[in-house]
Every structure is written in C-alpha cells, then in structure tokens.
Design a protein around this motif. Structure first.
Motif, mmCIF file in Angstrom:
data_model
loop_
_atom_site.group_PDB
_atom_site.id
_atom_site.type_symbol
_atom_site.label_atom_id
_atom_site.label_comp_id
_atom_site.label_asym_id
_atom_site.label_seq_id
_atom_site.Cartn_x
_atom_site.Cartn_y
_atom_site.Cartn_z
ATOM 1 N N SER A 1 -11.288 79.878 -29.208
ATOM 2 C CA SER A 1 -12.061 80.264 -30.377
ATOM 3 C C SER A 1 -11.651 79.452 -31.610
ATOM 4 N N ARG A 2 -10.584 78.713 -31.529
ATOM 5 C CA ARG A 2 -10.090 77.942 -32.656
ATOM 6 C C ARG A 2 -10.781 76.573 -32.715
ATOM 7 N N THR A 3 -11.063 76.146 -33.928
ATOM 8 C CA THR A 3 -11.677 74.835 -34.091
ATOM 9 C C THR A 3 -10.637 73.787 -34.468
ATOM 10 N N GLU A 4 -9.460 74.214 -34.923
ATOM 11 C CA GLU A 4 -8.403 73.275 -35.249
ATOM 12 C C GLU A 4 -7.428 73.157 -34.086
ATOM 13 N N MET A 5 -6.799 71.997 -33.987
ATOM 14 C CA MET A 5 -5.812 71.765 -32.955
ATOM 15 C C MET A 5 -4.516 71.287 -33.599
ATOM 16 N N THR A 6 -3.419 71.547 -32.943
ATOM 17 C CA THR A 6 -2.137 71.023 -33.385
ATOM 18 C C THR A 6 -1.924 69.665 -32.741
ATOM 19 N N ALA A 7 -1.555 68.686 -33.549
ATOM 20 C CA ALA A 7 -1.306 67.339 -33.036
ATOM 21 C C ALA A 7 0.179 67.189 -32.709
ATOM 22 N N VAL A 8 0.453 66.654 -31.540
ATOM 23 C CA VAL A 8 1.818 66.334 -31.130
ATOM 24 C C VAL A 8 1.920 64.815 -31.034
ATOM 25 N N SER B 1 -9.669 66.905 -40.638
ATOM 26 C CA SER B 1 -9.901 68.333 -40.861
ATOM 27 C C SER B 1 -9.703 69.152 -39.589
ATOM 28 N N GLY B 2 -9.837 68.516 -38.428
ATOM 29 C CA GLY B 2 -9.688 69.239 -37.172
ATOM 30 C C GLY B 2 -8.252 69.379 -36.712
ATOM 31 N N VAL B 3 -7.321 68.798 -37.464
ATOM 32 C CA VAL B 3 -5.900 68.904 -37.129
ATOM 33 C C VAL B 3 -5.269 69.961 -38.022
ATOM 34 N N GLY B 4 -4.772 71.016 -37.418
ATOM 35 C CA GLY B 4 -4.230 72.130 -38.190
ATOM 36 C C GLY B 4 -2.747 72.044 -38.448
ATOM 37 N N GLY B 5 -2.036 71.208 -37.714
ATOM 38 C CA GLY B 5 -0.597 71.064 -37.876
ATOM 39 C C GLY B 5 -0.141 69.854 -37.085
ATOM 40 N N ILE B 6 1.046 69.374 -37.413
ATOM 41 C CA ILE B 6 1.567 68.176 -36.749
ATOM 42 C C ILE B 6 2.997 68.436 -36.296
ATOM 43 N N ILE B 7 3.255 68.143 -35.022
ATOM 44 C CA ILE B 7 4.603 68.189 -34.472
ATOM 45 C C ILE B 7 5.007 66.769 -34.113
ATOM 46 N N LEU B 8 6.176 66.367 -34.573
ATOM 47 C CA LEU B 8 6.709 65.033 -34.283
ATOM 48 C C LEU B 8 7.884 65.180 -33.324
ATOM 49 N N SER B 9 7.729 64.630 -32.131
ATOM 50 C CA SER B 9 8.798 64.671 -31.142
ATOM 51 C C SER B 9 9.539 63.340 -31.176
ATOM 52 N N SER C 1 9.309 68.839 -46.261
ATOM 53 C CA SER C 1 8.303 69.670 -46.930
ATOM 54 C C SER C 1 7.642 70.665 -45.989
ATOM 55 N N GLY C 2 7.843 70.475 -44.688
ATOM 56 C CA GLY C 2 7.206 71.352 -43.711
ATOM 57 C C GLY C 2 5.837 70.869 -43.266
ATOM 58 N N GLU C 3 5.397 69.742 -43.822
ATOM 59 C CA GLU C 3 4.094 69.190 -43.416
ATOM 60 C C GLU C 3 4.119 68.787 -41.947
ATOM 61 N N VAL C 4 5.275 68.310 -41.513
ATOM 62 C CA VAL C 4 5.470 67.889 -40.123
ATOM 63 C C VAL C 4 6.672 68.630 -39.559
ATOM 64 N N LEU C 5 6.517 69.194 -38.379
ATOM 65 C CA LEU C 5 7.634 69.840 -37.690
ATOM 66 C C LEU C 5 8.292 68.834 -36.762
ATOM 67 N N TRP C 6 9.574 68.540 -37.003
ATOM 68 C CA TRP C 6 10.295 67.585 -36.164
ATOM 69 C C TRP C 6 11.008 68.295 -35.036
ATOM 70 N N ARG D 1 1.593 55.429 -40.282
ATOM 71 C CA ARG D 1 0.145 55.249 -40.172
ATOM 72 C C ARG D 1 -0.484 56.370 -39.339
ATOM 73 N N VAL D 2 0.161 56.685 -38.218
ATOM 74 C CA VAL D 2 -0.369 57.740 -37.346
ATOM 75 C C VAL D 2 -0.326 59.092 -38.060
ATOM 76 N N LEU D 3 0.779 59.398 -38.737
ATOM 77 C CA LEU D 3 0.893 60.673 -39.455
ATOM 78 C C LEU D 3 -0.129 60.763 -40.583
ATOM 79 N N ASP D 4 -0.347 59.670 -41.306
ATOM 80 C CA ASP D 4 -1.354 59.655 -42.376
ATOM 81 C C ASP D 4 -2.740 59.962 -41.817
#
Length: 266
Positions: free
Chosen positions: A4-11, A54-62, A81-86, A45-48
């Motif tokens: 039901s969610r339209t946003e996805m978390t990017a890894v 708009s379809g990315v709701g959060g970012i996780i950096l592994s 800042s919490g913009e990206v979760l490492w 560049r990828v994080l920017d």
C-alpha cells in the motif's frame, strides 16, 4: 506494487572487498565509492540523486567502513543529520543487502543500488520506481538493451545476457516489493558463496534451462519463470530506456569514459 506504500527505502551498497582496488588506487582514495568524477565522489552523486526522488522515503548506506568516512565531510554530514542511515558493510554485497533489509518493516518496499553508479539520475530512478509500482512481481530487476548501451558507449566492456529475444545488460537496480521477495536476497547469498562452483549453480537452475541458454533458444521470460518457480516467488524485469542506467564504474577505463560523459553533460 504489492504494497500500500508508494515510497520505498533505498539501500546503497558501498562496501569494498578486501585487498587493493585498482580504481581506488588510481584515483588516490581509500575506497572506490569515493572516486571523484567531475568534481564529486561517486557515492555523493548517488546519494544526491536518491535524495531528490519523491518516491524514495529513506536511504540506508551499507558501508564503507566507518574509519574511511573520516575525510568525507559531505557524506558524514548526511549520516550525522539522520538523512542517511549508515550500516557497517558485511562480508559480501548480498549479505550487506540482506542485513540492511532486516532493519526495515517487512512490508516496506526496498530499492537496491550501488555506490559505483555515478550516471544515475532522478529520471532513471523515478522510471524504475514507477515500473515497480505497476508491477505484480515480488522482485523487479532493471535491464537495458545492449544495443542502446553499445550505441552510447561503444568502447565500454559490458557483460551481456544473450537471450533468444533480447540482448541485455544489468542496471544494478533491484526492487524487493514484498516480504516474500526478500527471500531472493537469501538465495543471492547462497549463489554468491558458490560463485567459484558453477556446477552447483547450474544444478539449481536445471540443466535443461542452462542448455537452452547456451544454444540461444532461451527467452528472458523463460529464464525468469524458471528462476521464479525455483524460488517460489515472482521475479520480473523492467526494461530501462536509458543507456546510463547500465553503467557502473569498475575499472579505470570505465572511469575515464564516465568522466568524459559527465563533462559533456555539463
């Protein structure tokens, strides 16, 4: 999309295998993800790009390892800042992806990509996310037509999947759209551990399927259906109309080509 969610978390996978990396050494950096292309590290560049979708709701950096981030002020600032979760990188890309997905709600859609994808644009990501929304698959994989990639990058060496009805290049874009779809990451782990034992991989897929591929009569749909049946999930393909989507920077020659393309893009 089966959610039901339209946003996805990017890894974003940004780990580096043990040992020296030719490209990192050439560029004078501690990790391939930090290679500067047209004035900016590939990872930045990828994080920017992901942050502007708009379809990315959060970012996780592994990855990379925390100590390697000390000199990367812009990336560190995003993490602080919490913009990206490492998350610390694991022993392999598949394990890193699996561990990152384990931190998320089971019903949350996941977009998986890599740090060495500097030509990734908002347009490419938005297109792939829309394909994911429209898909009934558990897992969606992005491919680009080889003819399209060859026209844009005639001298770049690419791995080509040659099916009866298509010649394709992977795009390092994957969508895990259902809780069941995440089981594919577990399979990826087992496959990666057997990368030096092709016979075991062939036995998993089935000799008949592999034989059909080798003689050029297997279609992409047949291949995906065979893999879907083996895994008990539905795997789909997204046709990406962007040559840049199929470009990852693995070598010095890749770096020089991409540097030239970004310079021309301005």
């Amino acid at each position: 999309m089966n959610s039901s969610r339209t946003e996805m978390t990017a890894v974003v996978l940004a780990g580096q295998r043990d040992g020296e990396n030719e490209l990192a050494e050439y560029a004078g950096v501690t990790c391939k993800a930090f290679v500067d292309i047209d004035g900016q590290p590939m990872l930045s560049r990828v994080l920017d790009t992901l942050a502007s979708c708009s379809g990315v709701g959060g970012i996780i950096l592994s990855g990379p390892d925390k100590d390697k981030l000390n000199d990367q002020v812009a990336i560190s600032r995003r993490i602080e800042s919490g913009e990206v979760l490492w998350l610390p990188p694991q022993g392999s890309p598949s394990t890193s992806a699996y561990e990152a997905m384990r931190t998320l709600d089971p019903g949350e859609g996941v977009l998986l990509t890599t740090a060495d994808h500097p030509l990734l644009t908002t347009e490419i990501v938005d297109y792939f996310l829309q394909q994911s929304v429209d898909s009934d698959a558990d897992v969606l994989i992005g491919f680009a037509n080889y003819a399209l990639v060859r026209e844009a990058f005639p001298t770049m060496k690419k791995t080509v999947l040659r099916f009866r009805n298509a010649e394709l290049c992977g795009c390092n874009l994957f969508a895990f759209l259902t809780p069941k779809g995440r089981e594919a990451a577990e399979f990826w782990q087992s496959l990666e551990s057997q990368r030096k034992n092709p016979l075991r991989i062939i036995r998993f897929l089935g000799w008949w399927t592999v034989a059909r591929y080798l003689i050029g009569v297997l279609t992409l749909e047949d291949a995906l259906n065979a893999l879907s049946m083996k895994l008990g999930i539905t795997i789909g393909a997204a046709s990406m109309p962007f040559a840049d989507a199929a470009v990852d920077v693995d070598s010095v020659s890749d770096y020089l080509l991409v540097q030239e393309r970004l310079s021309k893009r301005g």
